[in-house]
Design an enzyme around this catalytic site. Structure first.
Site, PDB file in Angstrom:
ATOM      1  N   HIS A  49       2.940   0.942 -42.729  1.00 14.37           N
ATOM      2  CA  HIS A  49       1.677   1.943 -42.743  1.00 14.37           C
ATOM      3  C   HIS A  49       1.524   1.845 -43.955  1.00 14.37           C
ATOM      4  O   HIS A  49       1.589   3.258 -44.589  1.00 14.37           O
ATOM      5  CB  HIS A  49       1.975   2.883 -41.914  1.00 14.37           C
ATOM      6  N   GLU A 105       0.035  -1.340 -39.751  1.00 18.47           N
ATOM      7  CA  GLU A 105      -0.821  -0.227 -38.983  1.00 18.47           C
ATOM      8  C   GLU A 105      -1.435   0.341 -39.995  1.00 18.47           C
ATOM      9  O   GLU A 105      -1.103   0.799 -41.289  1.00 18.47           O
ATOM     10  CB  GLU A 105       0.198   0.449 -38.069  1.00 18.47           C
ATOM     11  N   HIS A 109       7.313   6.013 -32.013  1.00 19.36           N
ATOM     12  CA  HIS A 109       7.323   7.258 -32.647  1.00 19.36           C
ATOM     13  C   HIS A 109       8.519   8.262 -31.921  1.00 19.36           C
ATOM     14  O   HIS A 109       8.584   8.349 -30.936  1.00 19.36           O
ATOM     15  CB  HIS A 109       5.841   7.941 -32.560  1.00 19.36           C
TER      16      HIS A 109
END
Length: 256
Positions: free
Chosen positions: A44, A76, A198
């Site tokens: 990310h 992401e 997550h």
């Protein structure tokens, strides 16, 4: 079909960036994770480069191209112009779009698809034209999934943070599982493949997979890297893969 594991390297990069030194070595740890059976690498790249640096992306892409050509690169982030340039340049296999504010410590919510449809529409078209699979980060709710479907996204990644944070509260954990199960089933009916990510760890994966045995992929970073500090990256990845495989078998046996 087995659930794929993409290893998120943000925590490794964050640790490296505490010093102006090249260790822990991001590429060596990626290599170990992939050689142990992980099917992808997730990063990310945030605007401030506080963990993954923009320059890391080319190195990861080269590793995948040269040594692990069947594995995937999942990038992401919030789709700024710079982000879109990065995913195009580094040939992401999957782009997971998240509605993050740059100041956030980590992703903590999904898109409001109704409010964001006009914004996301041209971005998704651009990514798909470039041959990239598009996954949209979503709260564990069904509202708005039909809109996401009309936008042409391929997958939904459900935010499992609330489930993960309930690690010491079984009643809350079951409540969050019910939300995930209902939303994921509705997404599947709409034709999406389902990802999840997550705060997933060894101990909470079996319950999640029992409810969502049709998951395509889990993206795991913080919990996996925490275990890797104790047991090593290879052993940890293999442990996660074993849990994914056995949980899927048990879930399918219960269905049948």
């Amino acid at each position: 079909m087995s659930i794929k594991l993409s290893v998120n390297l943000n925590a490794v990069a964050f640790l490296r960036n505490r010093r102006n030194l090249p260790w822990p070595n991001l590429i060596n740890l990626s290599r170990i994770a992939l050689d142990a059976g992980a099917t992808g690498i997730t990063v990310h790249p945030r605007p401030d480069e506080r963990h993954i640096r923009f320059t890391d992306l080319a190195d990861i892409r080269t590793l995948l191209n040269d040594e692990f050509s069947t594995c995937e690169f999942n990038i992401e982030g919030y789709p700024t112009e710079r982000f879109l340039e990065l995913v195009e340049k580094n040939k992401a296999d999957q782009v997971t779009l998240v509605p993050d504010d740059p100041r956030q410590l980590t992703s903590d919510h999904g898109w409001n698809f109704e409010e964001s449809a006009e914004f996301l529409d041209p971005i998704i078209k651009f990514l798909k034209k470039g041959g990239m699979r598009v996954s949209l980060f979503s709260n564990p709710v069904s509202y708005g999934l039909k809109i996401a479907r009309t936008l042409g996204a391929d997958r939904i990644e459900f935010y499992t943070g609330h489930y993960g944070k309930a690690w010491n509260d079984m009643a809350k954990q079951q409540e969050e599982l019910t939300k995930l199960e209902e939303a994921a089933e509705n997404a599947r009916i709409l034709g999406f493949k389902i990802n999840a990510g997550h705060d997933l760890i060894i101990s909470n994966l079996p319950l999640l997979i029992k409810k969502l045995p049709f998951l395509s992929e889990v993206s795991i970073g913080h919990g996996l890297i925490a275990d890797a500090l104790e047991y090593g990256m290879r052993t940890t990845v293999q442990h996660f893969l074993d849990v994914l495989a056995m949980s899927t078998i048990h879930a399918n046996n219960e269905v049948n």
